[in-house]
Design an enzyme around this catalytic site. Structure first.
Site, PDB file in Angstrom:
ATOM      1  N   ASP A  23       0.871  -1.174   0.000  1.00 57.46           N
ATOM      2  CA  ASP A  23       0.000   0.000   0.000  1.00 57.46           C
ATOM      3  C   ASP A  23       0.917   1.235   0.000  1.00 57.46           C
ATOM      4  O   ASP A  23       2.134   1.100   0.226  1.00 57.46           O
ATOM      5  CB  ASP A  23      -0.871  -0.045   1.267  1.00 57.46           C
ATOM      6  CG  ASP A  23      -1.663   1.221   1.442  1.00 57.46           C
ATOM      7  OD1 ASP A  23      -2.438   1.552   0.529  1.00 57.46           O
ATOM      8  OD2 ASP A  23      -1.498   1.902   2.484  1.00 57.46           O
ATOM      9  N   ASP A  25      -0.125   5.218   0.894  1.00 57.93           N
ATOM     10  CA  ASP A  25      -0.346   6.238   1.925  1.00 57.93           C
ATOM     11  C   ASP A  25      -0.451   5.616   3.313  1.00 57.93           C
ATOM     12  O   ASP A  25      -1.237   4.694   3.533  1.00 57.93           O
ATOM     13  CB  ASP A  25      -1.637   7.019   1.626  1.00 57.93           C
ATOM     14  CG  ASP A  25      -1.523   7.790   0.332  1.00 57.93           C
ATOM     15  OD1 ASP A  25      -0.669   8.686   0.271  1.00 57.93           O
ATOM     16  OD2 ASP A  25      -2.262   7.482  -0.618  1.00 57.93           O
ATOM     17  N   ASP A 187      -1.984  -0.313   5.898  1.00 56.54           N
ATOM     18  CA  ASP A 187      -2.239   0.395   7.159  1.00 56.54           C
ATOM     19  C   ASP A 187      -3.739   0.554   7.430  1.00 56.54           C
ATOM     20  O   ASP A 187      -4.125   0.853   8.552  1.00 56.54           O
ATOM     21  CB  ASP A 187      -1.608   1.805   7.129  1.00 56.54           C
ATOM     22  CG  ASP A 187      -2.300   2.704   6.118  1.00 56.54           C
ATOM     23  OD1 ASP A 187      -2.435   2.292   4.954  1.00 56.54           O
ATOM     24  OD2 ASP A 187      -2.734   3.814   6.499  1.00 56.54           O
TER      25      ASP A 187
END
Ligand SMILES: O=P(O)(O)OC[C@@H](O)CO
Ligand SMILES: [Mg+2]
Length: 238
Positions: A23, A25, A187
């Site tokens: 991922d 961001d 996240d």
């Protein structure tokens, strides 16, 4: 008497991983704070607050899906469409995103996997234009990625928690890759669900403010990427 040697015990292997999807961001890049800052500013103009529970719902989503959530959940629908909200954000983001820094442990892990021939890529809900801005200072790290799939890619019909983005990312590796051999690093709660929906394993590196119930679907939860032990996943050791 000779000292008895205690044999080293390796932890059991969780899965046999051959490919890795990152991922972007909040995982590779410390960029979520900029999206939060801009959202707070816009909502502030209308006397609205941007709270953490709304931020959690937005994490990992495609830009237009996030905009819809903000406009609907803060009661802005009467004054602004999601499309206008996105335009409002854009000018501030153009200034902030180029200053984005890497998260802890990124350089070491990405370079290690790349040096050992493990195919790696990025799958982000954010659009290609933002990917370019956020990564402009970090060309060396991102040149190691086999490919990048962004939220505005035509193959990504629905954002996370739909598996679309991770399945598209898997298809773009060389040859056919079984999702069970792919490890995703995420996240966001929506990203964890997307990875599981795609049949992949997932390591979560959550924002410490996330409630623990968001962590339960992840196969492993780490405080930072620097705590990752490749050996546990059948990957070459550091
Ligand atoms: O999928 P990622 O890279 O986390 O990006 C989408 C979103 O969280 C940006 O605010
Ligand atoms: Mg993320």
């Amino acid at each position: 008497m000779a000292e008895e040697r205690v044999p080293e015990i390796s932890p059991p292997i969780r899965a046999t991983i051959t490919h890795v999807i990152f991922d972007l961001d909040g995982l590779l890049l410390d960029s979520e704070k900029f999206y939060t800052e801009v959202q707070k500013k816009i909502l502030g103009r209308f006397g609205k607050t941007f709270d953490w529970s709304l931020k959690v719902k937005m994490l990992g989503k495609k830009a237009i899906e996030s905009a819809r959530l903000v406009v609907e959940e803060t009661g802005l629908s009467d004054v602004m469409t999601p499309e206008v909200y996105l335009e409002e954000k854009e000018e501030m983001l153009q200034q902030l995103l180029p200053t984005t820094e890497l998260m802890l442990g990124v350089k070491q892990l990405v370079s290690h996997l790349h040096a050992n021939g493990i195919p790696i890529c990025v799958a982000t809900g954010s659009p290609a234009s933002h990917f370019k801005l956020k990564t402009q200072k970090h060309g060396e790290i991102f040149s190691m990625m086999h490919h990048v799939v962004t939220g505005d890619d035509p193959e990504v019909k629905k954002g996370k928690p739909s598996p679309d983005i991770f399945l598209a990312a898997a298809r773009r590796f060389e040859g056919t890759v079984d999702p069970r051999n792919i490890l995703v690093f995420e996240d966001a709660p929506s990203g964890i669900a997307a990875a599981k929906n795609a049949g992949m394993s997932v390591v979560m590196v959550p924002d410490p403010r996330l409630d623990v119930y968001h962590l339960k679907e992840a196969d492993q939860v780490l405080s930072s990427l620097s705590d990752f032990m490749p050996m546990e996943w059948g990957l070459p050791t550091f």
